[in-house]
Write a protein that holds these residues in place. Structure first.
Motif, PDB file in Angstrom:
ATOM      1  N   ASN A 150       0.833  -1.210   0.000  1.00 39.01           N
ATOM      2  CA  ASN A 150       0.000   0.000   0.000  1.00 39.01           C
ATOM      3  C   ASN A 150       0.864   1.255   0.000  1.00 39.01           C
ATOM      4  O   ASN A 150       0.573   2.221  -0.706  1.00 39.01           O
ATOM      5  N   GLN A 151       1.929   1.240   0.807  1.00 35.55           N
ATOM      6  CA  GLN A 151       2.829   2.394   0.850  1.00 35.55           C
ATOM      7  C   GLN A 151       3.534   2.581  -0.493  1.00 35.55           C
ATOM      8  O   GLN A 151       3.689   3.698  -0.969  1.00 35.55           O
ATOM      9  N   LEU A 152       3.960   1.475  -1.074  1.00 36.36           N
ATOM     10  CA  LEU A 152       4.643   1.546  -2.362  1.00 36.36           C
ATOM     11  C   LEU A 152       3.691   2.043  -3.448  1.00 36.36           C
ATOM     12  O   LEU A 152       4.085   2.845  -4.300  1.00 36.36           O
ATOM     13  N   THR A 153       2.456   1.600  -3.400  1.00 37.26           N
ATOM     14  CA  THR A 153       1.454   2.069  -4.365  1.00 37.26           C
ATOM     15  C   THR A 153       1.256   3.577  -4.223  1.00 37.26           C
ATOM     16  O   THR A 153       1.176   4.300  -5.231  1.00 37.26           O
ATOM     17  N   ARG A 154       1.211   4.046  -2.996  1.00 40.14           N
ATOM     18  CA  ARG A 154       1.071   5.496  -2.764  1.00 40.14           C
ATOM     19  C   ARG A 154       2.265   6.254  -3.336  1.00 40.14           C
ATOM     20  O   ARG A 154       2.111   7.255  -4.031  1.00 40.14           O
ATOM     21  N   LEU A 155       3.481   5.741  -3.067  1.00 42.50           N
ATOM     22  CA  LEU A 155       4.688   6.367  -3.624  1.00 42.50           C
ATOM     23  C   LEU A 155       4.642   6.366  -5.148  1.00 42.50           C
ATOM     24  O   LEU A 155       4.956   7.369  -5.791  1.00 42.50           O
ATOM     25  N   TYR A 156       4.267   5.238  -5.709  1.00 42.92           N
ATOM     26  CA  TYR A 156       4.189   5.097  -7.159  1.00 42.92           C
ATOM     27  C   TYR A 156       3.206   6.126  -7.722  1.00 42.92           C
ATOM     28  O   TYR A 156       3.521   6.834  -8.677  1.00 42.92           O
ATOM     29  N   ASP A 157       2.037   6.222  -7.124  1.00 44.28           N
ATOM     30  CA  ASP A 157       1.028   7.182  -7.594  1.00 44.28           C
ATOM     31  C   ASP A 157       1.533   8.623  -7.494  1.00 44.28           C
ATOM     32  O   ASP A 157       1.266   9.452  -8.364  1.00 44.28           O
ATOM     33  N   ASN A 158       2.272   8.919  -6.428  1.00 46.21           N
ATOM     34  CA  ASN A 158       2.758  10.289  -6.208  1.00 46.21           C
ATOM     35  C   ASN A 158       3.962  10.663  -7.076  1.00 46.21           C
ATOM     36  O   ASN A 158       4.127  11.832  -7.413  1.00 46.21           O
ATOM     37  N   TYR A 159       4.808   9.696  -7.390  1.00 47.59           N
ATOM     38  CA  TYR A 159       6.083  10.035  -8.021  1.00 47.59           C
ATOM     39  C   TYR A 159       6.306   9.497  -9.430  1.00 47.59           C
ATOM     40  O   TYR A 159       7.202   9.962 -10.118  1.00 47.59           O
ATOM     41  N   TYR A 160       5.533   8.536  -9.871  1.00 47.02           N
ATOM     42  CA  TYR A 160       5.811   7.894 -11.159  1.00 47.02           C
ATOM     43  C   TYR A 160       5.915   8.905 -12.299  1.00 47.02           C
ATOM     44  O   TYR A 160       6.924   8.960 -13.007  1.00 47.02           O
ATOM     45  N   ARG A 161       4.890   9.714 -12.481  1.00 44.83           N
ATOM     46  CA  ARG A 161       4.877  10.652 -13.623  1.00 44.83           C
ATOM     47  C   ARG A 161       6.010  11.668 -13.530  1.00 44.83           C
ATOM     48  O   ARG A 161       6.653  11.994 -14.527  1.00 44.83           O
ATOM     49  N   VAL A 162       6.276  12.154 -12.334  1.00 47.84           N
ATOM     50  CA  VAL A 162       7.344  13.137 -12.146  1.00 47.84           C
ATOM     51  C   VAL A 162       8.702  12.508 -12.449  1.00 47.84           C
ATOM     52  O   VAL A 162       9.548  13.122 -13.112  1.00 47.84           O
ATOM     53  N   LEU A 163       8.898  11.276 -11.980  1.00 41.49           N
ATOM     54  CA  LEU A 163      10.172  10.595 -12.219  1.00 41.49           C
ATOM     55  C   LEU A 163      10.361  10.254 -13.693  1.00 41.49           C
ATOM     56  O   LEU A 163      11.481  10.340 -14.212  1.00 41.49           O
ATOM     57  N   VAL A 164       9.289   9.892 -14.372  1.00 41.18           N
ATOM     58  CA  VAL A 164       9.392   9.646 -15.818  1.00 41.18           C
ATOM     59  C   VAL A 164       9.806  10.937 -16.514  1.00 41.18           C
ATOM     60  O   VAL A 164      10.674  10.933 -17.388  1.00 41.18           O
ATOM     61  N   GLY A 165       9.224  12.057 -16.125  1.00 41.47           N
ATOM     62  CA  GLY A 165       9.606  13.351 -16.701  1.00 41.47           C
ATOM     63  C   GLY A 165      11.069  13.676 -16.431  1.00 41.47           C
ATOM     64  O   GLY A 165      11.787  14.160 -17.318  1.00 41.47           O
ATOM     65  N   TYR A 166      11.515  13.383 -15.216  1.00 40.68           N
ATOM     66  CA  TYR A 166      12.911  13.613 -14.845  1.00 40.68           C
ATOM     67  C   TYR A 166      13.833  12.737 -15.696  1.00 40.68           C
ATOM     68  O   TYR A 166      14.830  13.212 -16.245  1.00 40.68           O
ATOM     69  N   ALA A 167      13.491  11.466 -15.827  1.00 37.39           N
ATOM     70  CA  ALA A 167      14.300  10.551 -16.637  1.00 37.39           C
ATOM     71  C   ALA A 167      14.298  10.991 -18.102  1.00 37.39           C
ATOM     72  O   ALA A 167      15.323  10.908 -18.790  1.00 37.39           O
ATOM     73  N   MET A 168      13.162  11.474 -18.591  1.00 40.56           N
ATOM     74  CA  MET A 168      13.063  11.936 -19.984  1.00 40.56           C
ATOM     75  C   MET A 168      14.017  13.096 -20.253  1.00 40.56           C
ATOM     76  O   MET A 168      14.556  13.216 -21.354  1.00 40.56           O
ATOM     77  N   GLN A 169      14.224  13.948 -19.261  1.00 38.48           N
ATOM     78  CA  GLN A 169      15.157  15.056 -19.434  1.00 38.48           C
ATOM     79  C   GLN A 169      16.569  14.545 -19.683  1.00 38.48           C
ATOM     80  O   GLN A 169      17.356  15.195 -20.360  1.00 38.48           O
ATOM     81  N   ILE A 170      16.878  13.381 -19.165  1.00 40.98           N
ATOM     82  CA  ILE A 170      18.220  12.829 -19.309  1.00 40.98           C
ATOM     83  C   ILE A 170      18.334  11.940 -20.541  1.00 40.98           C
ATOM     84  O   ILE A 170      19.245  12.100 -21.346  1.00 40.98           O
ATOM     85  N   VAL A 171      17.393  11.002 -20.716  1.00 38.64           N
ATOM     86  CA  VAL A 171      17.534  10.008 -21.783  1.00 38.64           C
ATOM     87  C   VAL A 171      16.789  10.358 -23.065  1.00 38.64           C
ATOM     88  O   VAL A 171      17.063   9.767 -24.106  1.00 38.64           O
ATOM     89  N   THR A 172      15.840  11.268 -23.005  1.00 43.33           N
ATOM     90  CA  THR A 172      15.030  11.714 -24.151  1.00 43.33           C
ATOM     91  C   THR A 172      14.347  10.566 -24.898  1.00 43.33           C
ATOM     92  O   THR A 172      14.090  10.660 -26.086  1.00 43.33           O
ATOM     93  N   ASP A 173      14.034   9.498 -24.214  1.00 41.56           N
ATOM     94  CA  ASP A 173      13.333   8.356 -24.793  1.00 41.56           C
ATOM     95  C   ASP A 173      12.280   7.934 -23.778  1.00 41.56           C
ATOM     96  O   ASP A 173      12.615   7.444 -22.699  1.00 41.56           O
ATOM     97  N   GLU A 174      11.016   8.121 -24.135  1.00 43.74           N
ATOM     98  CA  GLU A 174       9.942   7.891 -23.172  1.00 43.74           C
ATOM     99  C   GLU A 174       9.882   6.441 -22.698  1.00 43.74           C
ATOM    100  O   GLU A 174       9.716   6.180 -21.508  1.00 43.74           O
TER     101      GLU A 174
END
Length: 184
Positions: A11-35
């Motif tokens: 449950n805690q991990l799901t909450r973290l995932y919901d809160n951070y997944y999209r932001v972290l994907v955006g952060y990773a995209m800034q570095i790797v430029t591949d969605e």
């Protein structure tokens, strides 16, 4: 004190995932430029939290872990992509007579070389293979030793043995092993 269960952690991990997944994907995209690569990186970070049972009660620490992990994995991804590009350029130049066109044949040739390399890596003894693959991910001797519960000296020795064996098996292609493994 509440009993910690896999469901609570989930449950805690799901909450973290919901809160951070999209932001972290955006952060990773800034570095790797591949969605797709960015999504894979973030997914892997969350998988590691689950597998390693990282303490997720302290949100400040887990947030630092998430961002550092994404950054490190993105850098390793770029390092591998650079290695791939250099390798493909070299092999293509060395074997231009085998190329029929720039589209399908080159892709086939590249895939065939990687298939051969990883076929040989898969034939290594288990411990050598584990160490070699973790080295390819850019992990340090200490990180690998901790993960495999062996000393850093053993990691170094197993990596050396793996490289020597792969050199023998791959012949002239063995030169590219050094491009696959970041310096530790």
């Amino acid at each position: 004190m509440a009993k910690v269960t896999n469901q609570n952690i989930g449950n805690q991990l799901t909450r973290l995932y919901d809160n951070y997944y999209r932001v972290l994907v955006g952060y990773a995209m800034q570095i790797v430029t591949d969605e797709d690569a960015a999504k894979d990186i973030v997914q892997t970070i969350f998988q590691r939290i689950w597998e390693r049972q990282i303490d997720i009660d302290n949100e400040v620490k887990v947030k630092a872990y998430l961002y550092n992990g994404v950054r490190n994995m993105a850098i390793n991804y770029l390092r591998r992509k650079g290695t791939e590009a250099r390798y493909v350029d070299y092999v293509t130049k060395q074997h231009e007579e085998f190329r029929i066109n720039d589209a399908g044949e080159e892709d086939f040739f590249t895939e065939e070389i990687y298939r051969l390399l990883f076929e040989k890596i898969d034939q290594l003894p288990t411990r050598q293979r584990e160490v070699f693959l973790l080295c390819m991910e850019g992990k340090s001797y200490k990180e690998i030793g901790d993960a495999l519960q062996i000393s850093a000296d053993t990691v170094k020795s197993q990596k050396h043995k793996a490289i020597m064996r792969l050199r023998e098996e791959l012949g002239e292609l063995s030169f590219f092993l050094f491009l696959l493994i970041p310096n530790n």
